[in-house]
Write a protein that holds these residues in place. Structure first.
Motif, short mmCIF file in Angstrom:
data_model
loop_
_atom_site.label_atom_id
_atom_site.label_comp_id
_atom_site.label_asym_id
_atom_site.label_seq_id
_atom_site.Cartn_x
_atom_site.Cartn_y
_atom_site.Cartn_z
N ARG A 7 4.07 -1.01 5.13
CA ARG A 7 2.67 -1.08 4.70
C ARG A 7 2.54 -0.80 3.20
O ARG A 7 1.71 -1.38 2.52
CB ARG A 7 1.80 -0.13 5.51
CG ARG A 7 2.15 1.33 5.42
CD ARG A 7 1.15 2.18 6.21
NE ARG A 7 1.39 3.60 6.07
CZ ARG A 7 2.07 4.34 6.94
NH1 ARG A 7 2.54 3.78 8.02
NH2 ARG A 7 2.25 5.62 6.74
N TYR A 8 3.41 0.06 2.68
CA TYR A 8 3.34 0.34 1.24
C TYR A 8 3.91 -0.81 0.42
O TYR A 8 3.41 -1.11 -0.66
CB TYR A 8 4.05 1.65 0.91
CG TYR A 8 3.21 2.84 1.31
CD1 TYR A 8 2.07 3.16 0.60
CD2 TYR A 8 3.52 3.61 2.42
CE1 TYR A 8 1.26 4.22 0.97
CE2 TYR A 8 2.73 4.68 2.80
CZ TYR A 8 1.60 4.98 2.07
OH TYR A 8 0.79 6.02 2.43
N LEU A 9 4.95 -1.47 0.92
CA LEU A 9 5.48 -2.64 0.22
C LEU A 9 4.41 -3.73 0.18
O LEU A 9 4.19 -4.35 -0.86
CB LEU A 9 6.73 -3.17 0.92
CG LEU A 9 7.99 -2.32 0.83
CD1 LEU A 9 9.12 -2.97 1.61
CD2 LEU A 9 8.40 -2.13 -0.62
N LEU A 10 3.73 -3.95 1.30
CA LEU A 10 2.74 -5.02 1.36
C LEU A 10 1.48 -4.66 0.56
O LEU A 10 0.79 -5.54 0.07
CB LEU A 10 2.38 -5.34 2.81
CG LEU A 10 3.51 -5.99 3.61
CD1 LEU A 10 3.07 -6.28 5.03
CD2 LEU A 10 4.00 -7.26 2.94
N ALA A 11 1.20 -3.36 0.44
CA ALA A 11 0.04 -2.96 -0.34
C ALA A 11 0.35 -2.95 -1.83
O ALA A 11 -0.55 -2.84 -2.65
CB ALA A 11 -0.44 -1.58 0.10
N ALA A 12 1.62 -3.10 -2.17
CA ALA A 12 2.04 -2.99 -3.60
C ALA A 12 1.42 -4.04 -4.53
O ALA A 12 1.09 -3.68 -5.65
CB ALA A 12 3.56 -2.99 -3.72
N PRO A 13 1.26 -5.31 -4.22
CA PRO A 13 1.54 -6.05 -2.99
C PRO A 13 2.80 -6.90 -3.14
O PRO A 13 2.92 -7.71 -4.03
CB PRO A 13 0.32 -6.95 -2.89
CG PRO A 13 -0.06 -7.24 -4.32
CD PRO A 13 0.53 -6.15 -5.18
N ALA A 14 3.75 -6.70 -2.23
CA ALA A 14 4.98 -7.48 -2.30
C ALA A 14 4.72 -8.94 -1.91
O ALA A 14 5.42 -9.84 -2.37
CB ALA A 14 6.02 -6.89 -1.37
#
Lengths: 330, 329
Positions: free
Chosen positions: A157-164
């Motif tokens: 969820r943090y990678l996607l919120a980075a957003p990756a």
């Protein structure tokens, strides 16, 4: 946590110690440091960041791949698997050396006996031993863990919120697994070459077809075999990646992949199921021995590569369809 | 409490000036999970730019699901949301680099150091500049007081340190919006105080802060605006002062003769008169308390004490949600 240092004020090289002037002169530092912070964020912060947003996404993706590879190749678990893979050719080499010293040459398979005559053949012998199971295990662990492991840890969820970016992250995960498969295969070949050269006589190579080629061309054929095996592992990685997008438990994705690997090999060995065999992925993995024929069996290997590509495309698309629409609730 | 929706349209690149526009707008945002359970129901949220917005509700009231939809992690069943003027999840790539987020507790790679974890998160952001990464990471770690533990593995971090690391990862670049889901969970009182200070500091620098909590006191101390959730629905939102004044003030009179006092209050036109043991209370309305007192004394009612009571924020919220906020629902 109450320090007000902004990037501009912090000295990057010397990490500040516990006793900072901030604590001793709070009234002095606060007003002078708060002002530039606000000005920077409001006035400069956003426009500065807007510029790199438009260019350099390719560089950003390479950086993410670099980060991914760093995680994969520094992780103790993966290093241990690579070490085991590298050790197998050494063990085979030593055993064959001992056996051939005893003079008991008869009975072993054609490739195995060929090793005693030429060290280069140890590469192919090692691949024959590792390709059906141990190499797929290593690839399945890395690829099966790739998405499910991040979901399980919550880092997804943090990678996607980075957003990756979902497509970008999935592509990077796949590229990482492919590179790992290639590295593992190349490592096996390198370990086998070195062991073979140290323990056995090296010279022109007698192929399975009976003709002989010079040593340099033999090395080229080792490279061809490594490429072919790595392509087979890339197809497996796509399957493992697909399973990895379906669960938040990485061991589940890994185990499911390995069950499929074993079951399909068992099915492929049943004579009554011969019509199904060409559609099974592992049936094509051992096709790398086409590199040992004269001329090289490019037809068979080409067909194998097509099967690998088909698996990669189908599984990759399914993984993409799943991952880009999935609710991330972990 | 009024809900005016004015979305900053094309001005996506620059932060909207403080006090105008909205950092977050949702319209009819609904999420129904596969079991048929409605986690979020027709949410119309408007978070003014520059505010510190407290997203308040008991556990399980749909706060985290809403935050996941704002970050594009969960797709709404119906309705939509805009974050910094970008529709989500379609405009995710444009909005999220300007948003720092802490979602449902910290999550990092246990076998990496705090610093390596931040490097990893920074690498995932396609807009971040790798040349300044080391510098920004050091600054973020320093800001949350983790410099000394930067090289330590995450596995060895205490819960408070993990929470700080998550905040540091949200502060890697200057943000226009910070979304913090229960940021003080697991923090000791000292850590909670530091977190409040940090939020205030970030808000003063012009960043909108959207902070979810199930603790009323926490929201009351940090926030300028508040939205209240109850079982997936937004039951109230607005500036905190407005909500607080939303409740009617009551006048309470201590007297040895409650019956007589009640008659006087009734004669003055006050409503909601209640007689108690040695006291009387009523809704004050627009009446001046000193006039009530003068009237009581003029009618010969002995007044021992007089007080005007505004309902506490907690009373307002309990009225809205039907339950207290420190109740683990």
């Amino acid at each position: 946590m109450s320090r007000l240092d902004t990037p501009a004020q912090t000295r990057p090289e010397t990490p500040p110690t516990e006793t900072q002037p901030t604590e001793t002169h709070p009234t002095e530092t606060r007003p002078t440091e708060t002002q530039p912070t606000e000005a920077e964020t409001v006035a400069n912060g956003a426009p500065e960041r807007a510029a790199p947003a438009r260019r350099g996404t390719a560089g950003g993706t390479l950086r993410l791949l670099g980060s991914e590879l760093g995680l994969t190749f520094r992780r103790p678990r993966n290093i241990a698997m690579l070490a085991v893979l590298a050790a197998v050719p050494v063990i085979i080499g030593v055993v064959l050396r001992v056996v051939s010293d005893d003079g008991a040459e008869g009975g072993a398979g054609s490739i195995i006996t060929a090793v005693a005559g030429n060290g280069m053949m140890l590469t192919f012998a090692a691949l024959f031993v590792l390709v059906p199971l141990l190499l797929p295990v290593a690839v399945a662990v890395v690829a099966g863990d790739s998405v499910a492991g991040e979901a399980g840890m919550g880092t997804l969820r943090y990678l996607l919120a980075a957003p990756a970016g979902r497509t970008r992250l999935l592509a990077v995960k796949y590229a990482n697994a492919v590179v790992f498969g290639l590295a593992a295969t190349a490592l096996v070949a390198a370990s086998a070459l070195i062991t073979g050269f140290l323990l056995f006589p090296v010279g022109p190579i007698t192929l399975l077809s009976g003709s002989t080629i010079p040593l340099a061309e033999g090395l080229v054929r080792v490279l061809v075999a490594v490429g072919y095996v790595a392509a087979g592992m890339a197809a497996l990685a796509a399957l493992a990646l697909l399973l990895s997008t379906l669960t938040e438990i990485s061991i589940g994705a890994i185990a499911a992949t390995l069950v499929l690997v074993v079951v399909t090999q068992v099915l492929g060995a049943i004579p009554q199921l011969a019509p199904v065999e060409p559609y099974l992925l592992p049936s094509w993995w051992l096709g790398f021995d086409g590199a040992l024929r004269a001329p090289m069996a490019l037809d068979d290997m080409g067909q194998g590569l097509l099967v690998f590509a088909a698996y990669a495309v189908v599984c990759g698309s399914a993984a993409w369809a799943r991952f880009t629409t999935k609710d991330i609730t972990a | 409490m009024s809900l005016t929706i004015e979305v900053p349209g094309a001005s996506a690149g620059a932060p909207p000036p403080r006090g105008t526009g909205h950092a977050i707008v949702t319209r009819g945002l609904t999420k129904r999970f596969r079991g048929g359970q409605v986690a979020v129901d027709s949410l119309d949220l408007a978070v003014p730019a520059g505010s510190v917005f407290g997203f308040l509700g008991p556990n399980g009231s749909g706060k985290t699901t809403t935050i996941r939809m704002l970050l594009g992690l969960v797709r709404p069943t119906s309705g939509g949301c805009e974050v910094l003027g970008e529709p989500m999840p379609e405009g995710l790539a444009g909005a999220l680099p300007r948003v720092g987020a802490l979602v449902e507790g910290p999550a990092f790679y246990p076998y990496l150091s705090g610093e390596a974890n931040l490097r990893r998160i920074d690498a995932a952001d396609p807009t971040s500049d790798r040349r300044t990464a080391a510098h920004r990471i050091a600054a973020a770690l320093d800001r949350v007081g983790l410099t000394a533990a930067a090289g330590k593995r995450y596995r060895a971090y205490s819960l408070g340190m993990r929470q700080r690391l998550a905040i540091a990862s949200a502060l890697l670049v200057p943000r226009e919006l910070l979304i913090l889901d229960e940021p003080t969970n697991g923090l000791d009182p000292q850590g909670t105080r530091e977190m409040r200070g940090l939020v205030r500091e970030i808000a003063e620098a012009g960043t909108t802060v959207f902070v979810s909590s199930h603790l009323l006191a926490e929201v009351e101390q940090m926030c300028t605006h508040v939205g209240v959730m109850r079982t997936g629905r937004l039951v109230a939102q607005g500036p905190i002062a407005e909500l607080r004044s939303g409740g009617e003030p009551r006048i309470r009179i201590e007297t040895p003769d409650p019956a007589a006092a009640a008659r006087v209050l009734g004669a003055l036109g006050l409503t909601g008169v209640r007689e108690g043991d040695g006291e009387v209370s009523a809704d004050l309305g627009a009446e001046a308390p000193e006039r009530v007192n003068a009237e009581l004394v003029a009618r010969g009612v002995a007044v021992r004490g007089l007080a005007v009571q505004r309902p506490s924020l907690e009373d307002v919220f309990v009225g809205l949600t039907g339950e207290g906020f420190d109740v683990e629902a």
